[in-house]
Scaffold this motif. Structure first.
Motif, PDB file in Angstrom:
ATOM      1  N   MET A  70       0.883  -1.134  -0.012  1.00 40.84           N
ATOM      2  CA  MET A  70       0.157  -0.272   0.060  1.00 40.84           C
ATOM      3  C   MET A  70       0.907   1.127   0.071  1.00 40.84           C
ATOM      4  O   MET A  70       0.498   2.373  -0.504  1.00 40.84           O
ATOM      5  N   LEU A  71       1.971   1.297   0.693  1.00 41.36           N
ATOM      6  CA  LEU A  71       2.829   2.353   0.726  1.00 41.36           C
ATOM      7  C   LEU A  71       3.285   2.688  -0.750  1.00 41.36           C
ATOM      8  O   LEU A  71       3.535   3.842  -1.005  1.00 41.36           O
ATOM      9  N   ARG A  72       3.731   1.525  -1.218  1.00 42.19           N
ATOM     10  CA  ARG A  72       4.388   1.689  -2.662  1.00 42.19           C
ATOM     11  C   ARG A  72       3.293   2.106  -3.620  1.00 42.19           C
ATOM     12  O   ARG A  72       3.735   2.860  -4.830  1.00 42.19           O
ATOM     13  N   LEU A  73       1.914   2.076  -3.574  1.00 40.81           N
ATOM     14  CA  LEU A  73       0.995   2.576  -4.378  1.00 40.81           C
ATOM     15  C   LEU A  73       0.723   4.046  -4.169  1.00 40.81           C
ATOM     16  O   LEU A  73       0.092   4.747  -4.927  1.00 40.81           O
ATOM     17  N   VAL A  74       1.456   4.681  -3.028  1.00 39.91           N
ATOM     18  CA  VAL A  74       1.253   6.061  -2.921  1.00 39.91           C
ATOM     19  C   VAL A  74       2.001   6.959  -4.105  1.00 39.91           C
ATOM     20  O   VAL A  74       3.259   6.734  -4.223  1.00 39.91           O
ATOM     21  N   PRO A  75       1.325   7.688  -4.781  1.00 36.46           N
ATOM     22  CA  PRO A  75       2.064   8.517  -5.747  1.00 36.46           C
ATOM     23  C   PRO A  75       3.385   9.171  -5.310  1.00 36.46           C
ATOM     24  O   PRO A  75       3.402  10.041  -4.101  1.00 36.46           O
ATOM     25  N   ALA A  76       4.559   9.071  -5.980  1.00 37.30           N
ATOM     26  CA  ALA A  76       5.640  10.015  -5.727  1.00 37.30           C
ATOM     27  C   ALA A  76       5.580  11.364  -5.580  1.00 37.30           C
ATOM     28  O   ALA A  76       6.090  12.104  -4.811  1.00 37.30           O
ATOM     29  N   PRO A  77       4.705  11.997  -6.639  1.00 39.78           N
ATOM     30  CA  PRO A  77       4.435  13.406  -6.475  1.00 39.78           C
ATOM     31  C   PRO A  77       3.774  13.996  -5.098  1.00 39.78           C
ATOM     32  O   PRO A  77       4.299  15.105  -4.870  1.00 39.78           O
ATOM     33  N   LEU A  78       3.072  13.216  -4.257  1.00 35.59           N
ATOM     34  CA  LEU A  78       2.744  13.718  -3.259  1.00 35.59           C
ATOM     35  C   LEU A  78       3.912  13.943  -2.313  1.00 35.59           C
ATOM     36  O   LEU A  78       3.886  14.626  -1.529  1.00 35.59           O
ATOM     37  N   ARG A  79       4.835  12.888  -2.248  1.00 37.32           N
ATOM     38  CA  ARG A  79       5.933  13.035  -1.197  1.00 37.32           C
ATOM     39  C   ARG A  79       6.609  14.184  -1.810  1.00 37.32           C
ATOM     40  O   ARG A  79       7.223  14.930  -0.932  1.00 37.32           O
ATOM     41  N   GLU A  80       7.080  14.179  -3.112  1.00 39.87           N
ATOM     42  CA  GLU A  80       7.745  15.475  -3.777  1.00 39.87           C
ATOM     43  C   GLU A  80       7.449  16.634  -3.354  1.00 39.87           C
ATOM     44  O   GLU A  80       7.990  17.918  -2.993  1.00 39.87           O
ATOM     45  N   GLY A  81       5.917  16.790  -3.569  1.00 38.79           N
ATOM     46  CA  GLY A  81       5.350  18.243  -3.370  1.00 38.79           C
ATOM     47  C   GLY A  81       5.410  18.478  -1.689  1.00 38.79           C
ATOM     48  O   GLY A  81       5.760  19.632  -1.547  1.00 38.79           O
ATOM     49  N   SER A  82       5.225  17.559  -0.990  1.00 41.37           N
ATOM     50  CA  SER A  82       5.641  17.755   0.625  1.00 41.37           C
ATOM     51  C   SER A  82       7.128  18.353   1.035  1.00 41.37           C
ATOM     52  O   SER A  82       7.203  19.187   1.527  1.00 41.37           O
ATOM     53  N   TYR A  83       8.114  17.533   0.217  1.00 42.57           N
ATOM     54  CA  TYR A  83       9.530  17.988   0.439  1.00 42.57           C
ATOM     55  C   TYR A  83       9.613  19.409   0.162  1.00 42.57           C
ATOM     56  O   TYR A  83      10.453  20.178   0.455  1.00 42.57           O
ATOM     57  N   ALA A  84       9.313  19.839  -1.307  1.00 43.88           N
ATOM     58  CA  ALA A  84       9.316  20.913  -1.854  1.00 43.88           C
ATOM     59  C   ALA A  84       8.958  22.054  -0.880  1.00 43.88           C
ATOM     60  O   ALA A  84       9.543  23.234  -1.105  1.00 43.88           O
ATOM     61  N   LEU A  85       7.835  21.759  -0.004  1.00 46.61           N
ATOM     62  CA  LEU A  85       7.358  22.721   0.738  1.00 46.61           C
ATOM     63  C   LEU A  85       8.143  22.882   2.177  1.00 46.61           C
ATOM     64  O   LEU A  85       7.829  23.613   3.097  1.00 46.61           O
ATOM     65  N   GLY A  86       9.305  22.090   2.218  1.00 44.99           N
ATOM     66  CA  GLY A  86      10.148  21.943   3.352  1.00 44.99           C
ATOM     67  C   GLY A  86       9.459  21.409   4.418  1.00 44.99           C
ATOM     68  O   GLY A  86       9.829  21.298   5.788  1.00 44.99           O
ATOM     69  N   VAL A  87       8.493  20.423   4.256  1.00 48.46           N
ATOM     70  CA  VAL A  87       8.243  19.350   5.405  1.00 48.46           C
ATOM     71  C   VAL A  87       9.115  18.213   5.695  1.00 48.46           C
ATOM     72  O   VAL A  87       9.692  17.542   4.664  1.00 48.46           O
ATOM     73  N   PRO A  88       9.683  17.896   7.035  1.00 44.59           N
ATOM     74  CA  PRO A  88      10.329  16.888   6.953  1.00 44.59           C
ATOM     75  C   PRO A  88       9.846  15.485   6.429  1.00 44.59           C
ATOM     76  O   PRO A  88       8.776  15.376   6.314  1.00 44.59           O
ATOM     77  N   LYS A  89      10.930  14.874   6.303  1.00 49.31           N
ATOM     78  CA  LYS A  89      10.494  13.398   5.646  1.00 49.31           C
ATOM     79  C   LYS A  89       9.637  12.713   6.703  1.00 49.31           C
ATOM     80  O   LYS A  89       8.443  12.026   6.655  1.00 49.31           O
ATOM     81  N   TRP A  90       9.834  12.453   8.071  1.00 49.59           N
ATOM     82  CA  TRP A  90       9.150  11.890   8.922  1.00 49.59           C
ATOM     83  C   TRP A  90       7.840  12.294   9.165  1.00 49.59           C
ATOM     84  O   TRP A  90       6.663  11.607   9.148  1.00 49.59           O
ATOM     85  N   LYS A  91       7.341  13.704   8.842  1.00 52.18           N
ATOM     86  CA  LYS A  91       6.154  14.246   8.935  1.00 52.18           C
ATOM     87  C   LYS A  91       5.367  13.867   7.685  1.00 52.18           C
ATOM     88  O   LYS A  91       4.037  13.750   7.830  1.00 52.18           O
ATOM     89  N   THR A  92       6.190  13.982   6.532  1.00 56.02           N
ATOM     90  CA  THR A  92       5.415  13.675   5.310  1.00 56.02           C
ATOM     91  C   THR A  92       4.992  12.141   5.422  1.00 56.02           C
ATOM     92  O   THR A  92       3.734  12.067   5.011  1.00 56.02           O
ATOM     93  N   ILE A  93       5.668  11.251   6.035  1.00 56.79           N
ATOM     94  CA  ILE A  93       5.078   9.961   5.973  1.00 56.79           C
ATOM     95  C   ILE A  93       3.998   9.925   7.128  1.00 56.79           C
ATOM     96  O   ILE A  93       3.048   9.069   6.811  1.00 56.79           O
ATOM     97  N   LEU A  94       4.040  10.476   7.855  1.00 53.77           N
ATOM     98  CA  LEU A  94       2.804  10.539   8.742  1.00 53.77           C
ATOM     99  C   LEU A  94       1.713  11.216   8.532  1.00 53.77           C
ATOM    100  O   LEU A  94       0.553  10.712   8.702  1.00 53.77           O
ATOM    101  N   ARG A  95       1.789  12.402   8.064  1.00 52.76           N
ATOM    102  CA  ARG A  95       0.722  13.243   7.490  1.00 52.76           C
ATOM    103  C   ARG A  95       0.070  12.935   6.108  1.00 52.76           C
ATOM    104  O   ARG A  95      -0.869  13.375   5.682  1.00 52.76           O
ATOM    105  N   ILE A  96       1.030  12.402   5.234  1.00 52.87           N
ATOM    106  CA  ILE A  96       0.708  12.157   3.848  1.00 52.87           C
ATOM    107  C   ILE A  96       0.705  10.940   3.208  1.00 52.87           C
ATOM    108  O   ILE A  96      -0.496  10.550   2.765  1.00 52.87           O
ATOM    109  N   VAL A  97       1.671  10.341   3.577  1.00 51.74           N
ATOM    110  CA  VAL A  97       1.969   8.710   3.039  1.00 51.74           C
ATOM    111  C   VAL A  97       0.662   7.788   3.841  1.00 51.74           C
ATOM    112  O   VAL A  97      -0.187   7.034   3.343  1.00 51.74           O
ATOM    113  N   LEU A  98       0.940   7.788   5.061  1.00 54.97           N
ATOM    114  CA  LEU A  98      -0.101   6.925   5.754  1.00 54.97           C
ATOM    115  C   LEU A  98      -1.311   7.202   5.665  1.00 54.97           C
ATOM    116  O   LEU A  98      -2.139   6.191   5.513  1.00 54.97           O
TER     117      LEU A  98
END
Length: 362
Positions: free
Chosen positions: A239-267
């Motif tokens: 299920m985590l592999r099915l999450v689109p990569a642009p969602l992660r990249e957009g969060s990273y572009a806004l300066g969100v840390p990786k752990w918070k991206t996983i917690l608030r976007i990916v999961l």
């Protein structure tokens, strides 16, 4: 000048100019099905070849042949092939659903005999072979406690392990984790029970029980955790592999840390699939008998403490009652099986609704 159906394509003589063309009516298809079954019944019963199963199989073959011939003459060869393959797909669906419906009908019809307050409010303590009473209250308590503890242990570990494999895992160690998860997926339940028996019951519990091994519901939860863990990890990983990569990249572009991206976007995005995998693992754990028999022992009395003394479960209760010589035991076994299925169904629906509500709330 010929009529054109598409730029540069003249209409073939005798072919309809309507884009939809002619269709084989539904009454004709139903008539073909009835005629095929009638012919099949005449052949099978006339020649005394078999029973109703052979009639259905032969009727299906005759129906496919008749459907292809009728559709080819009315709609053309392409639509005829489409009709035949559609009929095969629908037949496969019916064949897949029939065993499920049969199981449900058998459980409901035979499990209703003891579906009463006495069954859900009493245990099998002091119940003899000639006593029609007695219930599965002790087994229901044991199942809820054992599966609940196993889920509390397994779900966080499984999700964290899947997050590591997908988001952080690189190199040889991540490969080894995936390899051992694949190996654990195929472990028989009896092996998990033997592992907990050898390690926890025979080695650990004597240290706290005056040198004597102790059976308990918690030991059963550990064995069920071994069975649940690879299912949770694998389903969460997919299920985590099915999450689109642009969602992660957009969060990273806004300066969100990786752990918070996983917690608030990916999961949250993968939550419905994760819940499905968790419920599948819980359903498997709730239906296991061998680990509970090996490390919990089973009992006819009610035991609310999963850390001390023997404890029963619904699956073990079904196994014991199915092999009991009492004429009242089969009814208890069927009702317990129906209760187990209904319990897993209620937990699955509740988890799905909760996950859907949380997703909509966001």
């Amino acid at each position: 000048m010929s009529t054109l159906t598409a730029p540069g394509r003249p209409t073939a003589p005798g072919r309809p100019t309507d884009l939809r063309g002619r269709r084989l009516p539904l009454p004709v298809r139903l008539g073909l099905a009835v005629a095929a079954l009638a012919v099949a019944a005449g052949i099978v019963y006339g020649a005394d070849l078999g029973g109703p199963v052979l009639v259905v199989v032969l009727g299906a073959l005759l129906y496919l042949l008749g459907l292809y011939a009728a559709s080819r003459s009315v709609e053309g060869p392409r639509q005829a092939r489409n009709r035949v393959w559609s009929a095969l797909i629908h037949s496969a669906f019916v064949l897949a659903v029939l065993p499920l419906l049969s199981v449900v009908w058998t459980l409901v019809s035979k499990g209703m005999d003891r579906l009463d307050g006495n069954f859900f409010g009493t245990s099998m303590n002091n119940i003899g072979a000639r006593d029609p009473m007695g219930g599965a209250y002790h087994a229901i308590v044991g199942t809820l406690e054992q599966v609940g503890i196993a889920a509390l242990i397994t779900v966080p570990l499984g999700i964290l392990c899947a997050i590591y494999v997908v988001e952080y895992g690189r190199g040889r160690f991540a490969f080894l984790v995936r390899f051992f998860v694949d190996v654990m997926t195929g472990i028989p339940s009896i092996v998990a029970g033997l592992f907990v028996l050898a390690f926890w019951v025979l080695m650990v519990t004597p240290l706290f029980n005056d040198g004597q091994p102790a059976y308990s519901g918690f030991a059963a939860s550990l064995a069920l955790s071994v069975l649940m863990l690879p299912l949770v990890i694998r389903s969460t990983e997919e299920m985590l592999r099915l999450v689109p990569a642009p969602l992660r990249e957009g969060s990273y572009a806004l300066g969100v840390p990786k752990w918070k991206t996983i917690l608030r976007i990916v999961l949250p995005t993968a939550l419905p699939g994760i819940v499905t995998g968790v419920m599948l693992s819980i359903a498997r754990a709730a239906g296991e008998t061998a680990p509970v028999l090996l490390v919990a022992g089973g009992t006819a009395a009610i035991n609310f403490d999963p850390f001390q003394n023997n404890q029963a479960s619904l699956s073990l209760f079904v196994y014991q009652q199915a092999g009991d010589a009492s004429r009242y035991a089969p009814a208890r076994a069927w009702t317990a099986a129906l209760t187990l299925v209904a319990l897993v169904l209620v937990l699955t629906i509740a988890a799905k609704l909760l996950a859907r509500r949380n997703r909509l709330a966001r």
